[in-house]
Design a protein around this motif. Structure first.
Motif, PDB file in Angstrom:
ATOM      1  N   GLY A   1       0.830  -1.205   0.000  1.00  0.00           N
ATOM      2  CA  GLY A   1       0.000   0.000   0.000  1.00  0.00           C
ATOM      3  C   GLY A   1       0.860   1.249   0.000  1.00  0.00           C
ATOM      4  N   SER A   2       1.918   1.215   0.794  1.00  0.00           N
ATOM      5  CA  SER A   2       2.830   2.360   0.852  1.00  0.00           C
ATOM      6  C   SER A   2       3.553   2.556  -0.489  1.00  0.00           C
ATOM      7  CB  SER A   2       3.833   2.157   1.991  1.00  0.00           C
ATOM      8  OG  SER A   2       4.758   3.215   2.027  1.00  0.00           O
ATOM      9  N   VAL A   3       4.025   1.448  -1.036  1.00  0.00           N
ATOM     10  CA  VAL A   3       4.730   1.538  -2.329  1.00  0.00           C
ATOM     11  C   VAL A   3       3.784   2.072  -3.404  1.00  0.00           C
ATOM     12  CG1 VAL A   3       5.837   0.179  -4.161  1.00  0.00           C
ATOM     13  CG2 VAL A   3       6.395  -0.272  -1.762  1.00  0.00           C
ATOM     14  N   GLY A   4       2.524   1.705  -3.315  1.00  0.00           N
ATOM     15  CA  GLY A   4       1.541   2.197  -4.281  1.00  0.00           C
ATOM     16  C   GLY A   4       1.363   3.714  -4.211  1.00  0.00           C
ATOM     17  N   ARG A   5       1.628   4.274  -3.042  1.00  0.00           N
ATOM     18  CA  ARG A   5       1.509   5.732  -2.891  1.00  0.00           C
ATOM     19  C   ARG A   5       2.802   6.460  -3.226  1.00  0.00           C
ATOM     20  NH1 ARG A   5      -1.081   3.830   1.694  1.00  0.00           N
ATOM     21  NH2 ARG A   5       0.754   4.211   2.986  1.00  0.00           N
ATOM     22  N   THR A   6       3.945   5.842  -2.884  1.00  0.00           N
ATOM     23  CA  THR A   6       5.223   6.571  -3.029  1.00  0.00           C
ATOM     24  C   THR A   6       5.962   6.226  -4.321  1.00  0.00           C
ATOM     25  OG1 THR A   6       6.550   4.864  -1.945  1.00  0.00           O
ATOM     26  CG2 THR A   6       5.508   6.516  -0.513  1.00  0.00           C
ATOM     27  N   HIS A   7       5.696   5.034  -4.848  1.00  0.00           N
ATOM     28  CA  HIS A   7       6.281   4.576  -6.122  1.00  0.00           C
ATOM     29  C   HIS A   7       7.773   4.277  -6.061  1.00  0.00           C
ATOM     30  CE1 HIS A   7       2.351   5.633  -7.534  1.00  0.00           C
ATOM     31  NE2 HIS A   7       2.527   6.899  -7.177  1.00  0.00           N
ATOM     32  N   ARG A   8       8.351   4.284  -4.862  1.00  0.00           N
ATOM     33  CA  ARG A   8       9.752   3.850  -4.726  1.00  0.00           C
ATOM     34  C   ARG A   8       9.878   3.034  -3.443  1.00  0.00           C
ATOM     35  NH1 ARG A   8      13.964   5.941  -7.970  1.00  0.00           N
ATOM     36  NH2 ARG A   8      15.060   4.257  -6.920  1.00  0.00           N
ATOM     37  N   LEU A   9      10.826   2.075  -3.440  1.00  0.00           N
ATOM     38  CA  LEU A   9      10.986   1.200  -2.277  1.00  0.00           C
ATOM     39  C   LEU A   9      12.458   1.073  -1.888  1.00  0.00           C
ATOM     40  CD1 LEU A   9       9.959  -0.877  -0.190  1.00  0.00           C
ATOM     41  CD2 LEU A   9      10.098  -2.629  -1.986  1.00  0.00           C
ATOM     42  N   PHE A  10      12.728   1.322  -0.631  1.00  0.00           N
ATOM     43  CA  PHE A  10      14.063   1.116  -0.057  1.00  0.00           C
ATOM     44  C   PHE A  10      13.923   0.228   1.182  1.00  0.00           C
ATOM     45  CE2 PHE A  10      14.144   5.043  -2.371  1.00  0.00           C
ATOM     46  CZ  PHE A  10      15.383   5.054  -2.987  1.00  0.00           C
ATOM     47  N   THR A  11      14.905  -0.635   1.410  1.00  0.00           N
ATOM     48  CA  THR A  11      14.945  -1.395   2.657  1.00  0.00           C
ATOM     49  C   THR A  11      16.220  -1.023   3.401  1.00  0.00           C
ATOM     50  OG1 THR A  11      16.174  -3.289   1.770  1.00  0.00           O
ATOM     51  CG2 THR A  11      13.767  -3.348   1.564  1.00  0.00           C
ATOM     52  N   VAL A  12      16.119  -0.964   4.719  1.00  0.00           N
ATOM     53  CA  VAL A  12      17.311  -0.730   5.544  1.00  0.00           C
ATOM     54  C   VAL A  12      17.456  -1.936   6.454  1.00  0.00           C
ATOM     55  CG1 VAL A  12      18.520   0.826   7.076  1.00  0.00           C
ATOM     56  CG2 VAL A  12      16.780   1.731   5.500  1.00  0.00           C
ATOM     57  N   GLU A  13      18.491  -2.731   6.199  1.00  0.00           N
ATOM     58  CA  GLU A  13      18.648  -4.025   6.854  1.00  0.00           C
ATOM     59  C   GLU A  13      20.000  -4.107   7.543  1.00  0.00           C
ATOM     60  OE1 GLU A  13      17.890  -7.187   3.888  1.00  0.00           O
ATOM     61  OE2 GLU A  13      17.192  -5.537   2.625  1.00  0.00           O
ATOM     62  N   GLU A  14      19.974  -4.585   8.791  1.00  0.00           N
ATOM     63  CA  GLU A  14      21.233  -4.769   9.518  1.00  0.00           C
ATOM     64  C   GLU A  14      21.905  -6.080   9.123  1.00  0.00           C
ATOM     65  OE1 GLU A  14      20.997  -3.905  13.692  1.00  0.00           O
ATOM     66  OE2 GLU A  14      22.800  -5.070  14.128  1.00  0.00           O
ATOM     67  N   ASN A  15      21.120  -7.024   8.652  1.00  0.00           N
ATOM     68  CA  ASN A  15      21.722  -8.329   8.305  1.00  0.00           C
ATOM     69  C   ASN A  15      22.674  -8.181   7.124  1.00  0.00           C
ATOM     70  OD1 ASN A  15      18.394  -9.075   7.337  1.00  0.00           O
ATOM     71  ND2 ASN A  15      19.910  -8.347   5.898  1.00  0.00           N
ATOM     72  N   PRO A  16      23.652  -9.122   7.018  1.00  0.00           N
ATOM     73  CA  PRO A  16      24.506  -9.072   5.836  1.00  0.00           C
ATOM     74  C   PRO A  16      23.670  -9.289   4.569  1.00  0.00           C
ATOM     75  CG  PRO A  16      24.944 -11.039   7.152  1.00  0.00           C
ATOM     76  CD  PRO A  16      24.014 -10.192   7.928  1.00  0.00           C
ATOM     77  N   ARG A  17      24.194  -8.886   3.484  1.00  0.00           N
ATOM     78  CA  ARG A  17      23.434  -8.708   2.253  1.00  0.00           C
ATOM     79  C   ARG A  17      22.639  -9.940   1.796  1.00  0.00           C
ATOM     80  NH1 ARG A  17      22.081  -4.414  -1.318  1.00  0.00           N
ATOM     81  NH2 ARG A  17      21.225  -5.469  -3.122  1.00  0.00           N
ATOM     82  N   LEU A  18      23.286 -11.089   1.732  1.00  0.00           N
ATOM     83  CA  LEU A  18      22.666 -12.219   1.037  1.00  0.00           C
ATOM     84  C   LEU A  18      21.476 -12.774   1.813  1.00  0.00           C
ATOM     85  CD1 LEU A  18      25.629 -14.237  -0.504  1.00  0.00           C
ATOM     86  CD2 LEU A  18      24.504 -12.168  -1.309  1.00  0.00           C
ATOM     87  N   CYS A  19      20.372 -12.885   1.123  1.00  0.00           N
ATOM     88  CA  CYS A  19      19.147 -13.454   1.694  1.00  0.00           C
ATOM     89  C   CYS A  19      18.647 -12.688   2.912  1.00  0.00           C
ATOM     90  CB  CYS A  19      19.315 -14.924   2.047  1.00  0.00           C
ATOM     91  SG  CYS A  19      19.807 -15.933   0.669  1.00  0.00           S
ATOM     92  N   GLY A  20      18.979 -11.415   3.008  1.00  0.00           N
ATOM     93  CA  GLY A  20      18.372 -10.586   4.060  1.00  0.00           C
ATOM     94  C   GLY A  20      16.876 -10.466   3.842  1.00  0.00           C
ATOM     95  N   TRP A  21      16.156 -10.049   4.923  1.00  0.00           N
ATOM     96  CA  TRP A  21      14.690 -10.006   4.819  1.00  0.00           C
ATOM     97  C   TRP A  21      14.210  -9.096   3.711  1.00  0.00           C
ATOM     98  CZ3 TRP A  21      12.921  -5.097   5.525  1.00  0.00           C
ATOM     99  CH2 TRP A  21      13.663  -4.232   6.343  1.00  0.00           C
ATOM    100  N   GLY A  22      14.999  -8.072   3.423  1.00  0.00           N
ATOM    101  CA  GLY A  22      14.597  -7.141   2.368  1.00  0.00           C
ATOM    102  C   GLY A  22      14.583  -7.790   0.997  1.00  0.00           C
ATOM    103  N   ALA A  23      15.412  -8.809   0.810  1.00  0.00           N
ATOM    104  CA  ALA A  23      15.459  -9.468  -0.496  1.00  0.00           C
ATOM    105  C   ALA A  23      14.108 -10.121  -0.806  1.00  0.00           C
ATOM    106  CB  ALA A  23      16.583 -10.511  -0.511  1.00  0.00           C
ATOM    107  N   GLU A  24      13.525 -10.736   0.212  1.00  0.00           N
ATOM    108  CA  GLU A  24      12.228 -11.378   0.001  1.00  0.00           C
ATOM    109  C   GLU A  24      11.153 -10.334  -0.277  1.00  0.00           C
ATOM    110  OE1 GLU A  24      11.605 -14.683  -0.236  1.00  0.00           O
ATOM    111  OE2 GLU A  24       9.627 -13.968  -0.879  1.00  0.00           O
TER     112      GLU A  24
END
Lengths: 342, 326
Positions: free
Chosen positions: B249-272
């Motif tokens: 819903g938020s992405v539908g309003r803002t049209h851009r998506l960023f994730t800020v993740e503390e985990n190391p890059r590979l298979c972080g929650w943001g990837a899913e």
């Protein structure tokens, strides 16, 4: 005790702590396990049992004796070699064979398989296929019993190989410090999978020789003698129910088949199997019953009744449908479904 | 309304649930007499006594195994694993036992337990006491995974986790324990599987979790003040269940998506989440989703080094500013 007279062996039942009714139950349970396991083996050969399977042929006395000594409310925690312990709590042969054959009539409708037999209504709280995992879990069940004051006991069965994994030692210490009503039952069948246990263990008795490290009594029992196991179980249960904490029991036994369906057990020295078959628990027990004056015909009729039951279970399983697709997505979560997002 | 630290909120949440339900018990290493190595469980032993609040030996397998056995048989255990890195020594329970017991037994076995664990970096403890491992748990069917960022959310989500009939892994961030926040009086029970929009904005959606939430909020302030960029900051809060409705819903309003993740890059929650957004909201987006993560390295101990690798407000600002081309 049996006394020889001029005419025949007669039985003095007044001296017997177990009694005929329990002995016949012990015999019948061993027969159920023996025949169901033998059938499971035969069904492998027909490719009707899928996946893997680990049989307790030759080890029946332990499961039968504990299953008989347990009361409703006591909880069993088994391993992947758990058909015997599941049957010993009264779970039907059909539902066990159905699970091995991965049919819809199986105990878990094919979702668990041979290594995870579970029947909560019978107090079989699961069969665990990761070595050692269920010893701490049994401690937790015992903690509930202690906390709620139910007087129930958690009984945890495992093989000799389990004594060398960390969870075994963590669980024993945990149970000892909290005086939990849990009975740890090591079935020492001399082999951890394909390797002789003595080759990989620092002590002669892999469970019993570790008991002292946790302040527990050293207990070794003839696991092929159902009476001996039954008496040992009763003593451990009385201790647990009295609030005096856990026991660790090492039962000496031998598996007649290999580790799993894939194992022809060629690593065993020549003659070893034959020597142990001389002490086959069912053979031993038939002789025992005869010495107590129970007629051969009584045992034979139990054998036949069990055979008819196992045959009927086999036919029911062969006729049962495969599990339906709709159960694939049930019971991942407690709401009954599998949804992980909205 | 009271101001509480995140660590005091942990004790309050546990106490709220233990007072409500005698079946809730709590155990772990140093949690009772010492009140926890992070002092997050101070006072519970005095309040509830040694039968319900117990110190254990250093036996992570026994802790989680016993929690499971107790949960299967009618109790509602809360077990503490001191540092989330130690989940690796009792991983069998997290990966093989808790989450599969219900499914494998065709619904016969239940496992209503909570594992609380200290997660994340910032304490300069090095590579084995600083990891963010929530993504390890996210990938296992049957678990629920929660990571609160504020004291009020700690109380409410912990209560929800205790009342939940499924196994919940509850990640507390070590660097948030000292953070203070307003917590309403009285019983608080939140809802698992709900993300929360903490700051509305029209130019981009920024998803964050735990310690990354205050950093994302700080970045949002700077982006608005210095660059005229209004980002919407969404605290994901719960990885499983995952509140994709709020996120999409938020992405539908803002049209851009960023994730800020503390985990190391590979298979972080943001990837899913990004993969779902790309599948389901591709045509809503005006540019590629961007993940801001810790690089794929073990965490260094030195403060100077650790500070270089975790996402900072400055890095979040710079990444978003450049991506939006302003």
């Amino acid at each position: 005790m049996a006394k020889k007279t001029a005419e025949a062996t007669v039985l003095d039942r007044s001296n017997d702590d177990i009694g005929e009714a329990v002995r016949l139950e012990l015999y019948r349970k061993q027969q159920v396990i023996r025949q169901a396991e033998q059938r499971a083996y035969d069904l492998f050969l027909q490719n009707l049992v899928k996946g893997t399977s680990h049989l307790s042929l030759g080890q029946e006395a332990i499961a039968a004796a504990f299953g008989t000594a347990m009361r409703p409310g006591d909880l069993s925690f088994c391993t992947y070699r758990g058909h015997a312990h599941t049957l010993a709590r009264g779970v039907s042969v059909e539902s066990v064979l159905g699970e091995l054959m991965q049919r819809d009539n199986g105990l878990m409708r094919g979702k668990g398989g041979s290594m995870h037999l579970t029947s909560v209504e019978h107090g079989v709280m699961g069969s665990y296929a990761i070595i050692g995992a269920h010893l701490p879990i049994a401690c937790g069940a015992a903690l509930t019993a202690q906390y709620k004051g139910t007087g129930d006991v958690a009984v945890c069965f495992f093989g000799d190989g389990t004594t060398n994994i960390g969870a075994f030692h963590e669980a024993l210490n945990f149970a000892a410090i909290w005086k939990l009503p849990v009975v740890f039952v090591c079935e020492n069948n001399l082999y951890m999978e394909y390797t002789a246990i003595h080759e990989v263990t620092a002590v002669k008795h892999p469970a019993a020789d570790r008991a002292a490290a946790y302040g527990l009594e050293r207990i070794v029992v003839d696991g092929n003698d159902a009476d001996a196991v039954y008496r040992t179980a009763q003593a451990a249960f009385a201790k647990a129910r009295a609030g005096d904490g856990p026991s660790l029991i090492e039962c000496l036994t031998y598996r007649h088949s290999g580790h799993s369906r894939a194992d022809p057990a060629k690593y065993r020295p020549e003659g070893e199997l034959e020597r142990w078959k001389e002490r086959d628990p069912i053979k031993v027990y038939r002789e025992r019953l005869k010495s107590f004056g129970i007629a051969e015909s009584v045992m034979t009729s139990i054998d036949q009744e069990v055979a008819r039951m196992v045959d009927a279970a086999t036919e029911a399983c062969k006729a049962a449908p495969m599990p339906p697709e709709d159960i694939l997505f049930t019971d991942v979560y407690a709401d009954g479904g599998w949804a992980w997002r909205n | 309304m009271a101001e509480l630290t995140y660590r005091d909120a942990v004790a309050r949440g546990i106490a709220q649930e233990m007072a409500r339900d005698d079946d809730v018990i709590f155990f772990g290493e140093d949690v009772a007499k010492a009140g926890g190595v992070f002092k997050a469980t101070v006072g519970l032993l005095d309040q509830f006594g040694p039968i319900r609040v117990r110190d254990t030996p250093i036996s992570e397998q026994a802790i989680l195994g016993a929690a499971m056995g107790a949960a299967m048989t009618g109790l509602k255990p809360i077990a503490e694993i001191m540092f989330s890195d130690f989940l690796a020594v009792c991983w069998d329970y997290v990966a093989n036992e808790f989450p599969k017991s219900r499914y494998m037994t065709n619904g016969q076995v239940k496992c209503p337990l909570v594992v609380r664990t200290g997660n994340g970096a910032g304490s300069r403890f090095g590579a084995q006491h600083s990891q963010s491992v929530e993504n390890w748990c996210m990938m296992i069917p049957g678990l629920k995974v929660v990571a609160p960022s504020s004291p009020a959310d700690v109380v409410g989500l912990l209560a929800a986790a205790v009342r939940d009939p499924d196994p919940v892994i509850f990640f507390e961030h070590k660097s948030l324990y000292a953070v203070k926040g307003e917590v309403p009086d009285g019983e608080i029970v939140d809802t698992l599987g709900t993300a929360k929009i903490l700051r509305p904005g029209k130019d981009a959606t920024v998803l964050a979790l735990a310690l990354m939430v205050p950093r994302a909020l700080a970045a949002a302030e700077t982006l608005a003040a210095e660059h005229g960029i209004e980002v919407e900051v969404v605290d994901v809060r719960s990885l499983v269940p995952l509140d994709m409705q709020t996120i999409l819903g938020s992405v539908g309003r803002t049209h851009r998506l960023f994730t800020v993740e503390e985990n190391p890059r590979l298979c972080g929650w943001g990837a899913e989440i990004v993969s779902i957004a790309v599948e389901e909201a591709f045509y809503d987006m005006d540019g590629p989703p961007v993940r801001i993560t810790t690089p794929h390295i073990p965490l260094p101990a030195a403060d100077a080094l650790e500070d270089m690798v975790l996402p900072t407000p400055a890095r979040i600002v710079e990444t978003i500013r450049r991506s939006l081309g302003s």
